[in-house]
Design a protein around this motif. Structure first.
Motif, PDB file in Angstrom:
ATOM      1  N   SER A  41       0.728  -1.161   0.135  1.00 24.37           N
ATOM      2  CA  SER A  41       0.049  -0.211  -0.049  1.00 24.37           C
ATOM      3  C   SER A  41       0.525   1.162   0.025  1.00 24.37           C
ATOM      4  N   LEU A  42       2.254   1.445   1.048  1.00 22.80           N
ATOM      5  CA  LEU A  42       3.596   2.523   0.654  1.00 22.80           C
ATOM      6  C   LEU A  42       3.414   2.451  -0.485  1.00 22.80           C
ATOM      7  N   LYS A  43       4.128   1.454  -0.983  1.00 18.95           N
ATOM      8  CA  LYS A  43       4.488   1.603  -2.711  1.00 18.95           C
ATOM      9  C   LYS A  43       3.685   2.052  -2.986  1.00 18.95           C
ATOM     10  N   SER A  44       2.155   1.911  -3.705  1.00 19.42           N
ATOM     11  CA  SER A  44       1.055   2.393  -3.960  1.00 19.42           C
ATOM     12  C   SER A  44       1.178   3.704  -3.818  1.00 19.42           C
ATOM     13  N   SER A  45       0.618   4.133  -2.974  1.00 14.95           N
ATOM     14  CA  SER A  45       0.734   5.721  -2.263  1.00 14.95           C
ATOM     15  C   SER A  45       2.290   6.402  -2.824  1.00 14.95           C
ATOM     16  N   ILE A  46       3.088   5.784  -2.246  1.00 14.99           N
ATOM     17  CA  ILE A  46       4.615   6.895  -3.357  1.00 14.99           C
ATOM     18  C   ILE A  46       4.536   7.009  -4.723  1.00 14.99           C
ATOM     19  N   GLY A  47       3.873   5.853  -5.227  1.00 17.40           N
ATOM     20  CA  GLY A  47       3.816   6.049  -6.845  1.00 17.40           C
ATOM     21  C   GLY A  47       2.907   7.140  -7.657  1.00 17.40           C
ATOM     22  N   PHE A  48       1.330   7.041  -7.223  1.00 14.27           N
ATOM     23  CA  PHE A  48       1.171   7.856  -7.074  1.00 14.27           C
ATOM     24  C   PHE A  48       1.296   9.214  -6.872  1.00 14.27           C
ATOM     25  N   LEU A  49       1.669   9.679  -5.659  1.00 17.17           N
ATOM     26  CA  LEU A  49       2.716  10.701  -5.264  1.00 17.17           C
ATOM     27  C   LEU A  49       3.441  11.561  -6.561  1.00 17.17           C
ATOM     28  N   ASP A  50       4.936  10.313  -6.921  1.00 17.68           N
ATOM     29  CA  ASP A  50       5.376  10.681  -7.533  1.00 17.68           C
ATOM     30  C   ASP A  50       5.137  11.301  -8.926  1.00 17.68           C
ATOM     31  N   GLY A  51       3.540  10.349  -9.324  1.00 22.06           N
ATOM     32  CA  GLY A  51       2.914  10.247 -10.966  1.00 22.06           C
ATOM     33  C   GLY A  51       2.640  12.026 -10.445  1.00 22.06           C
ATOM     34  N   LYS A  52       1.727  12.096  -9.296  1.00 21.22           N
ATOM     35  CA  LYS A  52       1.299  13.804  -8.855  1.00 21.22           C
ATOM     36  C   LYS A  52       2.474  15.144  -8.973  1.00 21.22           C
ATOM     37  N   ILE A  53       3.155  14.753  -8.256  1.00 23.86           N
ATOM     38  CA  ILE A  53       4.367  15.349  -7.975  1.00 23.86           C
ATOM     39  C   ILE A  53       4.857  15.838  -9.716  1.00 23.86           C
ATOM     40  N   GLU A  54       4.570  14.763 -10.519  1.00 24.11           N
ATOM     41  CA  GLU A  54       5.661  14.782 -11.882  1.00 24.11           C
ATOM     42  C   GLU A  54       5.089  15.859 -12.509  1.00 24.11           C
ATOM     43  N   SER A  55       3.210  15.168 -12.580  1.00 23.50           N
ATOM     44  CA  SER A  55       2.361  16.224 -13.739  1.00 23.50           C
ATOM     45  C   SER A  55       2.184  18.258 -12.613  1.00 23.50           C
ATOM     46  N   PHE A  56       2.242  17.911 -11.692  1.00 27.58           N
ATOM     47  CA  PHE A  56       3.195  19.611 -11.533  1.00 27.58           C
ATOM     48  C   PHE A  56       3.773  19.774 -11.772  1.00 27.58           C
ATOM     49  N   ARG A  57       5.166  19.252 -12.057  1.00 24.83           N
ATOM     50  CA  ARG A  57       5.963  19.981 -12.105  1.00 24.83           C
ATOM     51  C   ARG A  57       6.103  19.715 -14.187  1.00 24.83           C
ATOM     52  N   ARG A  58       5.107  19.276 -14.615  1.00 19.81           N
ATOM     53  CA  ARG A  58       5.015  19.735 -16.142  1.00 19.81           C
ATOM     54  C   ARG A  58       4.354  20.465 -16.076  1.00 19.81           C
ATOM     55  N   GLU A  59       3.332  20.780 -16.024  1.00 16.65           N
ATOM     56  CA  GLU A  59       2.162  21.756 -15.346  1.00 16.65           C
ATOM     57  C   GLU A  59       3.614  23.284 -14.836  1.00 16.65           C
ATOM     58  N   LEU A  60       3.988  23.261 -13.913  1.00 19.88           N
ATOM     59  CA  LEU A  60       4.094  24.755 -13.735  1.00 19.88           C
ATOM     60  C   LEU A  60       5.877  24.654 -14.813  1.00 19.88           C
ATOM     61  N   SER A  61       6.118  23.726 -15.602  1.00 21.55           N
ATOM     62  CA  SER A  61       7.614  23.979 -17.043  1.00 21.55           C
ATOM     63  C   SER A  61       6.719  24.833 -17.782  1.00 21.55           C
ATOM     64  N   ALA A  62       5.055  24.172 -17.863  1.00 21.36           N
ATOM     65  CA  ALA A  62       4.559  24.846 -18.743  1.00 21.36           C
ATOM     66  C   ALA A  62       4.535  26.134 -18.591  1.00 21.36           C
ATOM     67  N   GLU A  63       4.126  26.334 -17.082  1.00 21.59           N
ATOM     68  CA  GLU A  63       3.663  27.422 -17.237  1.00 21.59           C
ATOM     69  C   GLU A  63       4.802  29.110 -17.190  1.00 21.59           C
ATOM     70  N   ILE A  64       5.644  28.079 -16.399  1.00 24.23           N
ATOM     71  CA  ILE A  64       7.003  29.453 -17.092  1.00 24.23           C
ATOM     72  C   ILE A  64       7.845  29.391 -18.043  1.00 24.23           C
ATOM     73  N   ARG A  65       7.398  28.688 -19.200  1.00 29.02           N
ATOM     74  CA  ARG A  65       7.100  28.397 -20.397  1.00 29.02           C
ATOM     75  C   ARG A  65       6.241  29.933 -21.477  1.00 29.02           C
ATOM     76  N   ARG A  66       5.180  30.192 -20.760  1.00 26.79           N
ATOM     77  CA  ARG A  66       4.480  30.675 -21.024  1.00 26.79           C
ATOM     78  C   ARG A  66       4.567  32.042 -20.635  1.00 26.79           C
ATOM     79  N   VAL A  67       4.804  32.055 -19.414  1.00 29.27           N
ATOM     80  CA  VAL A  67       4.780  33.216 -18.775  1.00 29.27           C
ATOM     81  C   VAL A  67       6.030  33.746 -19.618  1.00 29.27           C
ATOM     82  N   GLU A  68       7.373  33.078 -19.648  1.00 28.21           N
ATOM     83  CA  GLU A  68       8.485  33.454 -20.599  1.00 28.21           C
ATOM     84  C   GLU A  68       8.087  34.080 -21.731  1.00 28.21           C
TER      85      GLU A  68
END
Length: 122
Positions: free
Chosen positions: A55-82
């Motif tokens: 269960s812990l491994k699954s939760s960590i995998g889920f969080l990794d996916g969320k963090i990666e998604s946020f990272r992509r969104e933030l990178s896209a927003e930074i590029r848009r602002v630039e």
């Protein structure tokens, strides 16, 4: 004499040895029962922890996916602002250049007028 010893052994020692043997068997049975219970509890804990770790491994995998998604969104927003800032900067720079040219022309015109007045005043 050997017969006396044999009789003594059979009447006194053999029954006691048989009693001790019975007691040892009973102790061994209790130890085996406790060992089985202990192993069952360890197996139960092992499977419980294994489930928790899964269960812990699954939760960590889920969080990794969320963090990666946020990272992509933030990178896209930074590029848009630039890109927006870059376009705004080019536009502002162009406006400043136009105004500076207009100011240069106005100053040149004023300089000529002042020179003309200075010459006329002499």
């Amino acid at each position: 004499m050997i017969d006396d010893i044999r009789e003594l052994f059979q009447t006194l020692i053999a029954p006691r040895l048989a009693g001790i043997e019975g007691e040892l068997k009973a102790v061994n049975s209790r130890i085996d029962a406790m060992d089985s219970k202990f192993e069952a509890k360890i197996d139960a804990l092992d499977s419980k922890f294994e489930g928790k770790f899964d269960s812990l491994k699954s939760s960590i995998g889920f969080l990794d996916g969320k963090i990666e998604s946020f990272r992509r969104e933030l990178s896209a927003e930074i590029r848009r602002v630039e890109e927006t800032l870059s376009a705004d900067f080019v536009r502002i720079e162009s406006n400043v250049d136009v105004r500076l040219v207009a100011m240069d022309r106005g100053m040149e015109s004023l300089r000529r007028e002042l020179l003309a007045e200075i010459r006329a005043a002499r």
